[in-house]
Design a protein around this motif. Structure first.
Motif, mmCIF file in Angstrom:
data_model
loop_
_atom_site.group_PDB
_atom_site.id
_atom_site.type_symbol
_atom_site.label_atom_id
_atom_site.label_comp_id
_atom_site.label_asym_id
_atom_site.label_seq_id
_atom_site.Cartn_x
_atom_site.Cartn_y
_atom_site.Cartn_z
ATOM 1 N N ILE A 40 6.797 -5.529 -1.958
ATOM 2 C CA ILE A 40 5.382 -5.165 -2.286
ATOM 3 C C ILE A 40 4.165 -5.336 -1.135
ATOM 4 O O ILE A 40 4.287 -5.914 -0.970
ATOM 5 C CB ILE A 40 5.626 -5.375 -3.501
ATOM 6 N N ARG A 41 3.724 -3.954 -0.803
ATOM 7 C CA ARG A 41 2.452 -4.004 0.503
ATOM 8 C C ARG A 41 1.315 -4.408 -0.739
ATOM 9 O O ARG A 41 0.533 -3.286 -1.102
ATOM 10 C CB ARG A 41 2.522 -3.177 1.306
ATOM 11 N N PRO A 42 0.263 -5.469 -0.705
ATOM 12 C CA PRO A 42 -1.646 -4.839 -1.590
ATOM 13 C C PRO A 42 -1.736 -3.881 -0.101
ATOM 14 O O PRO A 42 -1.584 -4.127 1.297
ATOM 15 C CB PRO A 42 -1.871 -6.656 -0.974
ATOM 16 N N LEU A 43 -2.751 -3.611 -0.845
ATOM 17 C CA LEU A 43 -3.341 -2.173 -0.944
ATOM 18 C C LEU A 43 -4.620 -2.767 -0.029
ATOM 19 O O LEU A 43 -5.050 -4.355 -0.859
ATOM 20 C CB LEU A 43 -3.648 -0.983 -0.997
ATOM 21 N N ASP A 44 -5.993 -2.576 0.454
ATOM 22 C CA ASP A 44 -6.980 -3.185 0.932
ATOM 23 C C ASP A 44 -7.941 -4.081 -0.360
ATOM 24 O O ASP A 44 -8.611 -4.179 0.345
ATOM 25 C CB ASP A 44 -7.662 -2.073 1.877
ATOM 26 N N ASP A 45 -7.788 -2.988 -1.308
ATOM 27 C CA ASP A 45 -8.443 -2.580 -2.599
ATOM 28 C C ASP A 45 -8.412 -4.749 -3.164
ATOM 29 O O ASP A 45 -9.232 -4.333 -4.095
ATOM 30 C CB ASP A 45 -8.572 -1.870 -3.015
ATOM 31 N N GLY A 46 -7.701 -4.511 -3.472
ATOM 32 C CA GLY A 46 -6.894 -5.923 -3.190
ATOM 33 C C GLY A 46 -6.690 -5.894 -5.086
ATOM 34 O O GLY A 46 -6.321 -7.072 -5.546
ATOM 35 N N ILE A 47 -6.317 -4.316 -5.440
ATOM 36 C CA ILE A 47 -6.164 -4.794 -7.021
ATOM 37 C C ILE A 47 -4.213 -3.599 -6.455
ATOM 38 O O ILE A 47 -3.746 -3.812 -7.827
ATOM 39 C CB ILE A 47 -7.037 -3.551 -7.119
ATOM 40 N N HIS A 48 -4.332 -2.918 -5.556
ATOM 41 C CA HIS A 48 -3.105 -1.885 -5.589
ATOM 42 C C HIS A 48 -1.493 -2.635 -4.503
ATOM 43 O O HIS A 48 -2.487 -2.762 -3.735
ATOM 44 C CB HIS A 48 -3.952 -0.343 -5.957
ATOM 45 N N ALA A 49 -0.957 -1.687 -4.840
ATOM 46 C CA ALA A 49 0.182 -1.929 -3.901
ATOM 47 C C ALA A 49 1.540 -1.210 -3.689
ATOM 48 O O ALA A 49 1.103 -0.345 -4.779
ATOM 49 C CB ALA A 49 0.709 -3.131 -4.155
ATOM 50 N N LEU A 50 1.837 -0.560 -3.042
ATOM 51 C CA LEU A 50 2.772 0.226 -2.544
ATOM 52 C C LEU A 50 4.935 -0.589 -2.725
ATOM 53 O O LEU A 50 3.738 -1.790 -1.783
ATOM 54 C CB LEU A 50 2.694 0.752 -1.581
ATOM 55 N N ALA A 51 5.666 -0.052 -2.560
ATOM 56 C CA ALA A 51 6.503 -0.454 -2.405
ATOM 57 C C ALA A 51 6.983 -0.470 -1.039
ATOM 58 O O ALA A 51 6.522 1.490 -0.817
ATOM 59 C CB ALA A 51 8.022 0.360 -3.702
ATOM 60 N N SER A 52 7.866 -0.764 -0.808
ATOM 61 C CA SER A 52 7.321 -0.011 1.274
ATOM 62 C C SER A 52 9.047 0.019 1.361
ATOM 63 O O SER A 52 10.193 -0.884 1.446
ATOM 64 C CB SER A 52 7.012 -1.208 1.986
ATOM 65 N N LEU A 53 9.409 1.041 2.192
ATOM 66 C CA LEU A 53 10.648 1.290 3.186
ATOM 67 C C LEU A 53 10.197 1.955 4.237
ATOM 68 O O LEU A 53 9.786 2.553 4.622
ATOM 69 C CB LEU A 53 11.430 2.519 2.429
#
Length: 233
Positions: A40-53
């Protein structure tokens, strides 16, 4: 898990529960029910994230499983040539072409060779390199492989849709259009609006192995825990 341990193993069906909260990793489910762990990669906004491949860092077993699953979905369309988007899409495109029994595939690229035609290129950006605007090229010598053929355009992931749109634009400039778009992972739903603005049929053309949602902290107390953002609505 250590960062280099992700994408290395295929787990049996049901190894990890699929709910609305994920801590440390997101368990992606392949069509046969087997699972792989995605960081799970956190995004810059500190709230959201994405699963990464990152498919070229995956084990050969994982690469092979993803290629087979995608090839199985594409086989009914009887593709004659696979076209791969750089950079990570080339790993998947090559493997899918082999899985389909093809002798070769057509790689698109961002490195301009001296014999390339600038008119056969388009601007390219991606979510993983948002500050870099490159150009996407097709080798003019490959054009005879595309003309009149049933083409599938492949990338590793579709997220913002920018890379796939560039690929569609480039193929259009060559006078060809694919019968399908193939990806290992659909990452959130952001890509839909961007592609439908210019290529209305793209949504129906997309074939994928699995999809992952946008994740959000959502007031969770446990560090590293995220919730499916859509599930909060």
């Amino acid at each position: 898990m250590q960062p280099h341990d992700f994408w290395q193993e295929i787990y049996p069906p049901g190894s990890f529960p699929r709910g609305s909260v994920y801590t440390g990793f997101y368990p992606a489910v392949l069509p046969d029910g087997t699972q792989i762990k995605l960081p799970i990669r956190p995004l810059d906004d500190g709230i959201h994230a994405l699963a990464s491949l990152i498919i070229n860092q995956a084990s050969f077993a994982v690469q092979d499983a993803l290629a087979k699953a995608l090839a199985d979905k594409l086989r009914r369309l009887d593709p004659q040539i696979i076209v791969g988007l750089p950079t990570l899409g080339l790993t998947l495109a090559s493997a899918v072409a082999r899985e389909l029994g093809h002798a070769r595939f057509v790689p698109l690229g961002t490195s301009r060779k001296f014999w390339y035609d600038e008119s056969l290129s388009v601007p390219l950006s991606s979510i993983t390199t948002p500050d870099q605007i490159k150009r996407l090229y097709v080798d003019p010598r490959m054009l005879p492989l595309l003309e009149g053929r049933r083409i599938v355009l492949i990338d590793d992931v579709v997220s913002s849709g920018a890379s796939m749109r560039a690929g569609l634009r480039l193929l259009s400039s060559c006078g060809v259009s694919p019968v399908a778009l193939g990806v290992a992972m659909v990452q959130t739903e952001r890509w839909r609006n961007l592609l439908r603005e210019e290529f209305a049929e793209a949504e129906q053309m997309l074939c994928s192995v699995f999809s992952t949602p946008r994740l959000a902290r959502g007031g969770l107390e446990e560090p590293g825990s995220y919730r499916d953002a859509q599930a909060q609505l």
